[in-house]
Design a protein around this motif. Structure first.
Motif, mmCIF file in Angstrom:
data_model
loop_
_atom_site.group_PDB
_atom_site.id
_atom_site.type_symbol
_atom_site.label_atom_id
_atom_site.label_comp_id
_atom_site.label_asym_id
_atom_site.label_seq_id
_atom_site.Cartn_x
_atom_site.Cartn_y
_atom_site.Cartn_z
ATOM 1 N N ILE A 121 0.841 -1.205 0.000
ATOM 2 C CA ILE A 121 0.000 0.000 0.000
ATOM 3 C C ILE A 121 0.875 1.254 0.000
ATOM 4 O O ILE A 121 0.579 2.236 -0.689
ATOM 5 C CB ILE A 121 -0.980 -0.030 1.188
ATOM 6 N N THR B 38 -8.276 1.294 7.556
ATOM 7 C CA THR B 38 -9.244 0.342 6.992
ATOM 8 C C THR B 38 -8.543 -0.873 6.420
ATOM 9 O O THR B 38 -8.945 -2.020 6.633
ATOM 10 C CB THR B 38 -10.058 1.022 5.883
ATOM 11 N N TYR B 39 -7.448 -0.598 5.696
ATOM 12 C CA TYR B 39 -6.713 -1.672 5.028
ATOM 13 C C TYR B 39 -6.020 -2.581 6.037
ATOM 14 O O TYR B 39 -6.050 -3.809 5.884
ATOM 15 C CB TYR B 39 -5.701 -1.033 4.085
ATOM 16 N N MET B 43 -7.299 -6.263 5.954
ATOM 17 C CA MET B 43 -6.334 -7.255 5.485
ATOM 18 C C MET B 43 -6.002 -8.245 6.597
ATOM 19 O O MET B 43 -5.769 -9.428 6.319
ATOM 20 C CB MET B 43 -5.064 -6.531 5.021
ATOM 21 N N HIS B 60 -12.528 -1.583 11.056
ATOM 22 C CA HIS B 60 -12.713 -1.596 9.609
ATOM 23 C C HIS B 60 -13.973 -0.835 9.213
ATOM 24 O O HIS B 60 -13.939 0.010 8.318
ATOM 25 C CB HIS B 60 -12.796 -3.056 9.134
ATOM 26 N N GLY B 121 -11.844 -5.222 -2.264
ATOM 27 C CA GLY B 121 -10.423 -4.956 -2.489
ATOM 28 C C GLY B 121 -10.181 -4.147 -3.751
ATOM 29 O O GLY B 121 -9.364 -3.232 -3.757
ATOM 30 N N PHE B 124 -11.172 -0.674 -3.159
ATOM 31 C CA PHE B 124 -10.190 -0.052 -2.270
ATOM 32 C C PHE B 124 -8.958 0.404 -3.036
ATOM 33 O O PHE B 124 -8.457 1.509 -2.828
ATOM 34 C CB PHE B 124 -9.769 -1.037 -1.179
#
Lengths: 135, 141
Positions: A121, B38-39, B43, B60, B121, B124
């Motif tokens: 990311i 959030t990720y 994840m 999340h 995903g 996102f």
């Protein structure tokens, strides 16, 4: 348009723009292939279509590694400090992601998979920064 | 502008950078921070196969709600700044964040199938690309 100090306007840099755009597409492809592989099966994989998916992820990962190095070289040649730092951070995070991906493939320890996702990311944020600052 | 070396000078420079284009960089940075949380949480659920409950899911869902709020606020600030590329990017940002949100609602609403998580995903990754493009573009143009 010319340089106006901290984060002022600067000229367009086409090589960085093109290589960052290519890198961005490859990274997004790697992410989608990787998350599809992650969500569909437990590792180690058994189905052949899962193997194809994982191969797609690995191919995108290798291409993104090469693209990251290319982007770093182009940002180095651009003679701009901001782009150089973004390209450097980008290639460092891609290196971390690649190393953790290989470690995951060797050990099936999910901590490496998580670290791979986390460093991805930050790499894609730096690549987007290269696009926006080279326009 | 005062000297860049003093604490007040650094503050002034940061405030100048983040208030450009009607505070678009500040909102984009906030959305980026929210997206990263959030990720991290999402994840973690996906990788470690956590149950859909508890702290990771709460983190999340709350940060996902803030992602949508910041995306809509970004459209407002880019519209006030009258910057066409930023407006186009923020509309694309809203569409991708809504795609991710609707997939997530289907997933959490009981359709626990991989296709909805993949939709989350994909939405996102488009959202984070558009948001960071907005952030870096807004401090420069």
């Amino acid at each position: 348009m010319e340089s106006k100090g901290i984060l002022g306007k600067v000229n367009r840099n086409t090589p960085v723009l093109i290589s960052a755009a290519i890198e961005e597409i490859i990274l997004m492809g790697a992410f989608v292939a990787g998350i599809t592989a992650l969500l569909n099966d437990q590792f180690p994989i058994t189905a052949s279509w899962m193997a194809a998916l994982l191969s797609a992820h690995l191919s995108f990962a290798v291409l993104s590694g090469l693209g990251g190095v290319l982007l770093f070289v182009v940002t180095y040649l651009s003679d701009r400090k901001d782009l150089f730092y973004l390209g450097l951070i980008n290639v460092i995070f891609i290196g971390i992601a690649a190393a953790n991906g290989l470690m995951f493939y060797a050990t099936y320890n999910y901590d490496y998979s998580y670290t791979m996702a986390i460093s991805f990311i930050f790499a894609i944020i730096c690549t987007s920064g290269c696009i926006a600052w080279s326009i | 502008m005062s000297s860049n070396k003093s604490l007040l000078g650094i503050y002034n420079v940061m405030a100048d950078i983040f208030s450009r284009n009607q505070y678009t960089p500040a909102l984009a940075a906030a959305e980026l921070a929210s997206l990263i949380i959030t990720y991290f949480a999402g994840m973690g659920i996906a990788v470690y196969r956590l149950p859909l409950s508890g702290i990771p899911l709460t983190a999340h869902i709350y940060t996902a709600a803030f992602d949508v709020i910041f995306a809509i606020a970004l459209y407002g600030s880019t519209t006030r700044a009258q910057n066409l590329p930023l407006r186009v990017l923020s509309v694309l940002d809203i569409f991708s964040v809504l795609g991710a949100a609707f997939s997530g609602l289907f997933y959490f609403g009981g359709f626990v199938e991989p296709i909805y998580a993949i939709g989350m995903g994909t939405g996102f990754v488009f959202t984070i690309v558009f948001t960071s493009l907005i952030l870096f573009y807004a401090v420069r143009h």
